[in-house]
Design an enzyme around this catalytic site. Structure first.
Site, mmCIF file in Angstrom:
data_model
loop_
_atom_site.group_PDB
_atom_site.id
_atom_site.type_symbol
_atom_site.label_atom_id
_atom_site.label_comp_id
_atom_site.label_asym_id
_atom_site.label_seq_id
_atom_site.Cartn_x
_atom_site.Cartn_y
_atom_site.Cartn_z
ATOM 1 C CG ASP A 308 24.868 47.041 57.131
ATOM 2 O OD1 ASP A 308 25.132 46.555 55.823
ATOM 3 O OD2 ASP A 308 26.129 46.862 57.823
ATOM 4 N NE ARG A 400 27.735 36.003 57.500
ATOM 5 C CZ ARG A 400 27.700 37.041 56.676
ATOM 6 N NH1 ARG A 400 26.555 37.049 55.893
ATOM 7 N NH2 ARG A 400 28.492 38.187 56.801
HETATM 8 C C1 UD1 Z 1 31.130 47.030 55.474
HETATM 9 C C2 UD1 Z 1 30.437 46.198 56.522
HETATM 10 C C3 UD1 Z 1 28.826 45.749 55.957
HETATM 11 C C4 UD1 Z 1 28.459 47.245 55.561
HETATM 12 C C5 UD1 Z 1 29.403 47.970 54.236
HETATM 13 C C6 UD1 Z 1 28.946 49.581 53.999
HETATM 14 C C7 UD1 Z 1 32.018 45.011 57.855
HETATM 15 C C8 UD1 Z 1 32.530 43.681 58.197
HETATM 16 N N1 UD1 Z 1 31.000 45.038 56.987
HETATM 17 O O1 UD1 Z 1 31.520 46.006 54.464
HETATM 18 O O2 UD1 Z 1 28.179 45.215 56.900
HETATM 19 O O3 UD1 Z 1 27.064 46.979 54.573
HETATM 20 O O4 UD1 Z 1 30.501 48.226 54.948
HETATM 21 O O5 UD1 Z 1 28.464 50.092 55.134
HETATM 22 O O6 UD1 Z 1 32.305 45.836 58.263
HETATM 23 N N2 UD1 Z 1 34.204 48.700 47.110
HETATM 24 C C9 UD1 Z 1 34.850 48.748 45.958
HETATM 25 N N3 UD1 Z 1 36.299 48.424 46.143
HETATM 26 C C10 UD1 Z 1 36.746 47.680 47.063
HETATM 27 C C11 UD1 Z 1 36.001 47.901 48.085
HETATM 28 C C12 UD1 Z 1 34.657 48.269 48.104
HETATM 29 O O7 UD1 Z 1 34.521 49.170 44.894
HETATM 30 O O8 UD1 Z 1 38.093 47.691 47.378
HETATM 31 C C13 UD1 Z 1 32.742 49.043 46.991
HETATM 32 C C14 UD1 Z 1 31.922 47.929 47.274
HETATM 33 O O9 UD1 Z 1 31.577 47.161 46.173
HETATM 34 C C15 UD1 Z 1 30.708 48.681 47.720
HETATM 35 C C16 UD1 Z 1 31.214 49.973 48.516
HETATM 36 O O10 UD1 Z 1 32.454 50.080 47.957
HETATM 37 O O11 UD1 Z 1 29.917 49.093 46.740
HETATM 38 C C17 UD1 Z 1 31.137 50.001 49.933
HETATM 39 O O12 UD1 Z 1 31.712 48.622 50.644
HETATM 40 P P1 UD1 Z 1 32.306 48.595 51.734
HETATM 41 O O13 UD1 Z 1 32.344 49.727 52.534
HETATM 42 O O14 UD1 Z 1 33.935 48.109 51.361
HETATM 43 O O15 UD1 Z 1 31.844 47.480 52.434
HETATM 44 P P2 UD1 Z 1 32.537 46.357 53.360
HETATM 45 O O16 UD1 Z 1 33.784 46.940 53.958
HETATM 46 O O17 UD1 Z 1 32.839 45.242 52.418
#
Ligand code: UD1
Length: 435
Positions: A308, A400
């Site tokens: 981020d 946002r």
């Molecule tokens: C959260 C943050 C976001 C930040 C991100 C990474 C919030 C509301 N948002 O997003 O600002 O950029 O962490 O620090 O807290 N993934 C999968 N399967 C899943 C879940 C995730 O493959 O079920 C992958 C995603 O595609 C991505 C990676 O894991 O490549 C990390 O994503 P994730 O940590 O889940 O991001 P968010 O929680 O959506």
């Protein structure tokens, strides 16, 4: 849609306060669905994503009251619906955070499946698998995640998340607070926002141990109570304003923040040549009128460099001395700001998941358009140093995640203003925007 007009070239100086963390406030507010008693959350930032969360809670039947100090009181005892509709999930992916709490407390949830987004495909398979391992029955049909426990409590389970996911960890940790037995989460996210959520849930009577490490243990309890909690400061907002100071050669002091949340970011800013001083709840960055030096960085889950903050450092490197290589390892498509920065004269080469930024002496203003929250922030930062008036369109992305960004930057001496979307003024010619 509003736009921001920024006239570049001013050194930022002064003091501002940092708001509560968006990425903490969202899971904290939404996991209030786990209790039947009133909760009061303070230091909630005034942001579109927060409004969306409160709308989501209100739609489900919760009573939400906001006082003049922006303390948010949620009474979830009146919940009648367990549905998160497409219209809301579409505008805020973090709506998925209602899934675990609804299932754990109400035994069912119907949550619109978030689609892909500008920074990557962002699936939620790990959230779903984890809840299935806790005994939930989940199908995806007609674009919705339909989940039920068939009237039973979720069961504690040993779950290996398989990769680090922040909201995935939060969803499963929240759900496990009311499960029968103990849940172990392996490869949990260590982000400070996960710790903040765990601290909040523990104040409501949850029994969570190990948040902030790879392994979180949650001993399920029968019910959670009400309570009062203060959201931690926003480390990404903090980092963004520090870069605003560094990129303009300025000096700013940020109050109500926490330097311990930004160790790697502060180290990188020191590498750019900035002098940094910190107290327990403030950070001051002084660039002493110098041009920053370009830095290399690689994004990865906490405690490594946050994805981020990647776009903002790309903007910083764009006007820095030397060249810096930036590698994005968290999301597959998070360089949408690069093309816009190139339109402002940045010299950036994109190759796979990395960009090499060759710093130029100055950028030139252009109309630019943001595709996601942090990308928009990077364009505002570039605008602060570009010659002329930069117009940043689609700033609903910024709204946002950044509370009154134009007011905070103006307080630091930037020339910036918000205009309505239909604004047709001569904004590109230097000096045409009124101050
Ligand atoms: C959260 C943050 C976001 C930040 C991100 C990474 C919030 C509301 N948002 O997003 O600002 O950029 O962490 O620090 O807290 N993934 C999968 N399967 C899943 C879940 C995730 O493959 O079920 C992958 C995603 O595609 C991505 C990676 O894991 O490549 C990390 O994503 P994730 O940590 O889940 O991001 P968010 O929680 O959506």
């Amino acid at each position: 849609m509003d736009k921001l007009i920024i006239r570049g070239g001013r050194r930022l100086e002064g003091e501002i306060r940092i708001s509560g963390a968006k990425n903490s406030a969202l899971p904290i507010l939404l996991s209030s669905l786990l209790t039947d008693e009133r909760v009061i959350i303070s230091n909630v930032p005034h942001l579109h994503d927060i409004t969306t969360s409160l709308t989501l809670l209100g739609n489900m039947g919760a009573e939400v009251v906001i006082d003049e100090k922006l303390n948010v009181e949620v009474d979830p005892s009146t919940i009648t619906s367990q549905t998160a509709p497409y219209e809301l999930v579409r505008t805020m992916r973090a709506s998925i955070l209602v899934l675990g709490p609804l299932l754990a407390r109400h035994g069912r949830a119907s949550v619109s499946l978030p689609g892909g987004c500008a920074i990557g495909s962002r699936p939620v398979n790990i959230h779903i698998r984890g809840l299935q391992e806790m005994g939930a029955d989940i199908v995806v049909e007609n674009g919705f995640i339909e989940a039920t426990t068939h009237g039973k409590r979720l069961q504690g389970a040993e779950i290996d998340l398989g990769m680090v996911t922040v909201t995935g960890t939060e969803n499963l940790m929240a759900a496990a607070t009311l499960a029968k037995g103990t849940t172990l989460l392996h490869q949990a996210a260590k982000e400070p926002e996960v710790v903040d959520l765990a601290n909040y849930l523990n104040t409501l009577g949850a029994r969570i141990e190990g948040a902030g490490s790879d392994h979180i243990t949650i001993h399920g309890v029968e019910q959670l109570t009400g309570g009062h909690y203060r959201v931690m400061p926003d480390r990404i907002e903090t980092g963004t304003y520090l870069i605003a100071a560094a990129i303009t050669g300025g000096r700013v002091k940020l109050k109500d923040t926490d330097p311990t949340l930004l160790t790697v970011v502060l180290e990188k800013l020191q590498e750019t040549g900035a002098t940094i001083r910190c107290g327990s709840d403030w950070i001051e960055l002084d660039m002493e009128g110098k041009r920053p030096k370009a830095v290399d960085l690689v994004t990865a889950p906490y405690p490594d460099f946050p994805t981020d903050m990647q776009a903002q450092f790309t903007a910083l490197n764009a006007i820095a001395q030397g060249s810096g290589k930036i590698t994005e390892n968290v999301f597959e498509n998070r360089f949408m700001h690069v093309q816009e920065l190139q339109r402002m004269g940045a010299k950036i080469e994109l190759s796979g998941s990395s960009v090499t930024v060759h710093g130029v002496e100055s950028l030139t203003a252009a109309p630019v358009m943001a595709t996601d929250l942090r990308a928009s922030a990077s364009l505002v930062l570039a605008g602060l140093v570009a010659r002329g008036n930069t117009v940043v369109d689609r700033i609903y992305h910024i709204d946002r995640g950044y509370e009154t960004i134009e007011e905070k930057l103006a307080q630091l001496g930037a020339s910036i203003r918000r205009v309505p979307g239909n604004y047709k003024g001569q904004v590109v010619r230097e000096g045409s925007a009124s101050e």
